[in-house]
Design a protein around this motif. Structure first.
Motif, short mmCIF file in Angstrom:
data_model
loop_
_atom_site.label_atom_id
_atom_site.label_comp_id
_atom_site.label_asym_id
_atom_site.label_seq_id
_atom_site.Cartn_x
_atom_site.Cartn_y
_atom_site.Cartn_z
N TYR A 1 47.77 9.28 -9.47
CA TYR A 1 47.65 10.62 -10.04
C TYR A 1 48.92 11.00 -10.79
O TYR A 1 48.86 11.51 -11.92
CB TYR A 1 47.35 11.63 -8.93
N ARG B 1 49.32 11.86 -14.86
CA ARG B 1 49.93 13.08 -15.39
C ARG B 1 51.06 12.73 -16.37
O ARG B 1 51.18 13.36 -17.43
CB ARG B 1 50.47 13.94 -14.24
N MET C 1 45.47 15.55 -18.35
CA MET C 1 45.40 16.84 -17.67
C MET C 1 44.31 16.74 -16.59
O MET C 1 43.12 16.95 -16.86
CB MET C 1 45.07 17.95 -18.67
N SER D 1 43.42 17.19 -12.15
CA SER D 1 43.79 17.88 -10.92
C SER D 1 43.21 17.13 -9.74
O SER D 1 42.02 16.76 -9.75
CB SER D 1 43.25 19.32 -10.93
N THR E 1 47.21 23.03 -10.83
CA THR E 1 46.57 22.28 -11.90
C THR E 1 45.06 22.44 -11.94
O THR E 1 44.43 22.10 -12.95
CB THR E 1 46.89 20.78 -11.75
#
Length: 800
Positions: free
Chosen positions: A76, A80, A85, A87, A106
């Motif tokens: 993850y 990023r 983008m 979450s 996020t």
């Protein structure tokens, strides 16, 4: 003038309180059954919406691991940094509650109950000890937590939301993520996903609430039964309104002769009925709330078991269903009164000097023609109709046509009995019974619909139960089922079970689009367990041998019907990214009851070639029944398998049958309530017609029959009519059962069930119907036996 008309109209109800009670109770009961079903549907759909909003399904694309496992937290971070983008989301179960961990900084704002835009205590959500958001009933089922519990009614049922760090700690999954939500606006400069994390894949948004689509047929089924129950109750309302208008004919003639305008008179009578409908509707909505509250837990269990849909078990007073309850009460009253108001509008000024008894036979020919037309329409829809709506339209035409055919058929049967009778009293009994058919026709039609619904639904449920039990015996052949956490544990389970199990059956599956429909691809090891226990509905010769050689596939009945496939049809099986698709012929079709999606079965070797990253999620182990406990102990000791991850065959069958039994609780309850409403209709019809029958009974009494004898004949008449109605309802109910099994069930769920007959159940229902008719007729018969002789003699001195 208006006040005088209203006073005259109100005086009728003061003189006939039983009619007023019949109208209010009949409309309240029918509204209660309808609004109760609508309340259940509204609560379920609200839960689907809350689940979609909570989980982000249907709104955002998701990134998941190709093998279905967890995503390392470092991946993850790498995404990023590469410009994605996204979450993170982690989820799991803590007892009966689903824990959902989100990253509020996020995640999209509408997913987090304590996000920056929510106005909640954002700092308390992020910092220790943290907060857990859930519904009040969900929080009560959570174990004691160090975190603050916050009631949030907007969270999905049986789901609790927390910061991702807190969720990882509660689930004992540090550094693990289940999926990543892809935000809508992505930088153009982000690196390709295949370069950053080649073991991940992007899943497109579903484009809608998938659960609500799966459950649409279930809710349509409930709505149809609710509407049937409302229609049965509406027969009571129609009868009460029709009788009231018949008895008011002389009053209407007098008011018009005194100068009351016809338009104002009709408008005031319509307003009177609207007020009564609102009063009965409010009572019905309140009763519907109680019915829904009693049945909702069973509906929630059904939806959770069949579709994996979490539905709140608590009722909420939502405007959408109580307003629909009031609306259908008004509409139903308008429909029931439309014929009477139209007749009143066309009545000449000097007409109606004498009330026309409802027991006069009228227009049987036209009713028979309408009934025949509806039955022809039902047959045409059964042969050529397509879709679930056509199936329910066919059911409606079948039931209404059958109900309308009842009075003419009863008249023919009673006329035949009258011609065969020899004794004078017997002849009078049959003639008088035939004369009562028009007055009791609405109640008898309500009874017929209730009995047909009971026969149809009980036949469907019992047929389903027999088929389902046999299906479980075939499909759950392994003595022990073991859930797998990761590939390493799968290897350990295989090593530990090799020395004790005589067959190890890995369960491999991936979700894919098949023939343009959502489905599941299964990998199956060639073993005698499947050959001996799976019953193929259709198959080519040597289907199992050809499947083992990778020369074709098996498909379940759902995709066979929905995609219009046939034996030998080539079907494309999509492989993993980078793997070529394979096109194979259909070798066989198997029944897969209870599964809403399509399935394709491949041999294990071909499956692993197409999906090299897929991992085993479960094992079925064949072992001697007496050694199951020893194998469980060995798996726990050598492979670290938790006790909760091992389920024996008996437990799986018991859980499946428990879900099945609760599935039809609602329809069974509606059937019982509908039969009760029909019994009430008979009682009210007999009571309201009792006074009108005195001119027909008085001459027989004067000729020597005692009042007790007349009461006994009245009770016998009710039983004879109920028996004939039940006998005619049986073929209608069996036709309903066939329609549900062969047409509606196929369109709604994708599978067709065999139909079995249950004579003892039908006999039991017939006895229950006779008991209901006897109870309904006892009071009017008792009143007749107590009628004063002076009242009977008064018939001869009154002008008739």
């Amino acid at each position: 003038m208006t006040a005088a008309i209203l006073s005259a109209l109100a005086s009728h109800w003061r003189r006939n309180p039983l009619q007023l009670l019949t109208l209010l109770v009949g409309l309240a009961l029918s509204t209660a059954l309808w609004s109760g079903v609508q309340a259940i549907n509204a609560e379920a759909r609200a839960s689907y919406g809350a689940a979609a909003a909570t989980l982000g399904e249907g709104q955002f694309a998701q990134i998941t691991a190709r093998n279905g496992g967890a995503i390392p937290q470092q991946t993850y971070v790498a995404l990023r940094r590469a410009g994605w983008m996204v979450s993170p989301v982690v989820e799991g179960r803590l007892g009966p509650v689903r824990i959902l961990g989100l990253e509020p900084l996020t995640a999209p704002g509408d997913l987090v109950p304590a996000g920056p835009e929510s106005g909640a205590d954002f700092q308390a959500f992020l910092s220790a000890p943290g907060q857990v958001f859930a519904r009040e009933d969900t929080l009560a089922r959570l174990p004691d937590l160090d975190s603050e519990a916050v009631v949030s009614p907007d969270v999905a049922p049986d789901t609790a939301i927390a910061d991702i760090g807190l969720a990882q700690r509660l689930l004992n999954r540090p550094g693990q993520i289940d999926r990543l939500i892809v935000l809508p606006n992505q930088p153009l400069t982000r690196r390709p996903l295949a370069d950053v994390a080649p073991d991940l894949t992007v899943v497109a948004p579903q484009g809608g609430n998938d659960i609500s689509q799966l459950t649409d047929s279930f809710h349509l089924n409930l709505t149809a039964f609710g509407l049937l129950s409302f229609a049965v109750g509406l027969f009571i309302v129609h009868g009460a309104i029709g009788l009231a208008f018949e008895q008011r004919r002389a009053m209407v003639r007098t008011l018009r002769a005194l100068g009351a305008p016809l338009g104002r008179l009709i408008a005031l009578m319509a307003a009177e009925l609207a007020v009564l409908a609102l009063v009965a509707g409010l009572i019905g909505v309140a009763l519907g709330y109680l019915i829904a509250a009693a049945l909702l837990p069973d509906v929630a269990a059904t939806l959770r078991g069949l579709y994996g849909a979490d539905v709140s078990g608590q009722m909420t007073l939502r405007p959408v269903w109580w307003l629909s309850g009031l609306a259908i009460a008004l509409v139903g009253t308008a429909v029931a009164a439309s014929g009477a108001l139209w007749s009143l509008a066309r009545m000449p000024l000097l007409s109606g000097a004498h009330a026309r008894a409802l027991t006069m036979s009228h227009r049987h020919g036209r009713q028979s023609a309408v009934a025949a037309g509806l039955l022809v329409i039902a047959a045409a829809l059964a042969i050529g109709g397509q879709g679930l709506q056509a199936g329910f339209a066919m059911l409606g035409a079948l039931l209404i046509g059958g109900a309308l055919a009842l009075p003419p058929v009863l008249t023919l049967l009673l006329s035949w009995a009258e011609r065969r009778a020899r004794a004078p009293v017997t002849q009078w009994f049959w003639a008088d019974t035939r004369q009562q058919v028009p007055g009791l026709s609405l109640a008898l039609m309500a009874l017929m619909l209730a009995m047909a619904a009971n026969v149809g639904v009980s036949t469907m449920v019992s047929s389903f139960r027999l088929t389902f039990v046999g299906f479980l015996d075939q499909r759950l052949a392994a003595e022990l089922y073991v859930r797998v956490e990761d590939p390493a544990q799968a290897d350990a389970i295989t090593a530990a079970a090799t020395r004790h199990a005589h067959a190890i059956l890995p369960l491999l599956s991936v979700d894919r689009q098949i023939a343009g429909l959502p489905g599941e691809i299964l990998g199956q090891r060639d073993d005698a367990t499947y050959r001996d226990n799976w019953r193929l509905l259709r198959a080519v010769p040597d289907a199992w041998d050809r499947l083992a050689q990778g020369e074709g596939v098996l498909i379940n009945e759902q995709i066979y019907r929905r995609a219009d496939l046939d034996l030998g049809t080539e079907i494309a099986v999509p492989g993993d990214t980078g793997m070529p698709d394979v096109t194979l012929p259909v070798l066989g079709v198997y029944g897969d009851y209870g599964n809403p999606v399509g399935q394709v079965v491949l041999t294990e070797t071909l499956f692993r070639n197409l999906f090299p990253d897929a991992t085993v999620t479960q094992f079925g182990l064949r072992v001697d029944p007496g050694r199951v406990d020893a194998l469980r102990d060995r798996l726990s000791a050598e492979a670290g398998v938790a006790e909760s991850a091992m389920i024996d065959q008996a437990a799986v069958k018991a859980a499946s049958l428990a879900v099945f039994e609760r599935t039809f609780t609602v329809t069974a309850a509606l059937n019982v309530l509908t039969l009760a409403v029909a019994g009430f209709a008979i009682l009210m019809s007999l009571l309201t017609l009792a006074a009108m029958r005195l001119p027909q009974l008085a001459p027989v009494w004067a000729l020597g029959s005692t009042r007790r004898r007349l009461a006994e004949l009245d009770l016998l008449r009710a039983l004879v009519l109920a028996t004939l109605t039940g006998a005619l309802a049986l073929p209608l109910g069996l036709a309903l059962a066939w329609s549900l099994l062969a047409i509606v069930n196929v369109e709604a769920f994708g599978w067709r069930l065999p139909m079995y007959l249950f004579p003892l159940d039908y006999l039991r229902l017939g006895m229950l119907t006779l008991l209901a008719a006897a109870i309904a007729a006892i009071w009017p018969a008792w009143r007749l036996s107590r009628t004063p002789p002076a009242q009977l003699l008064g018939v001869f001195r009154h002008e008739r």
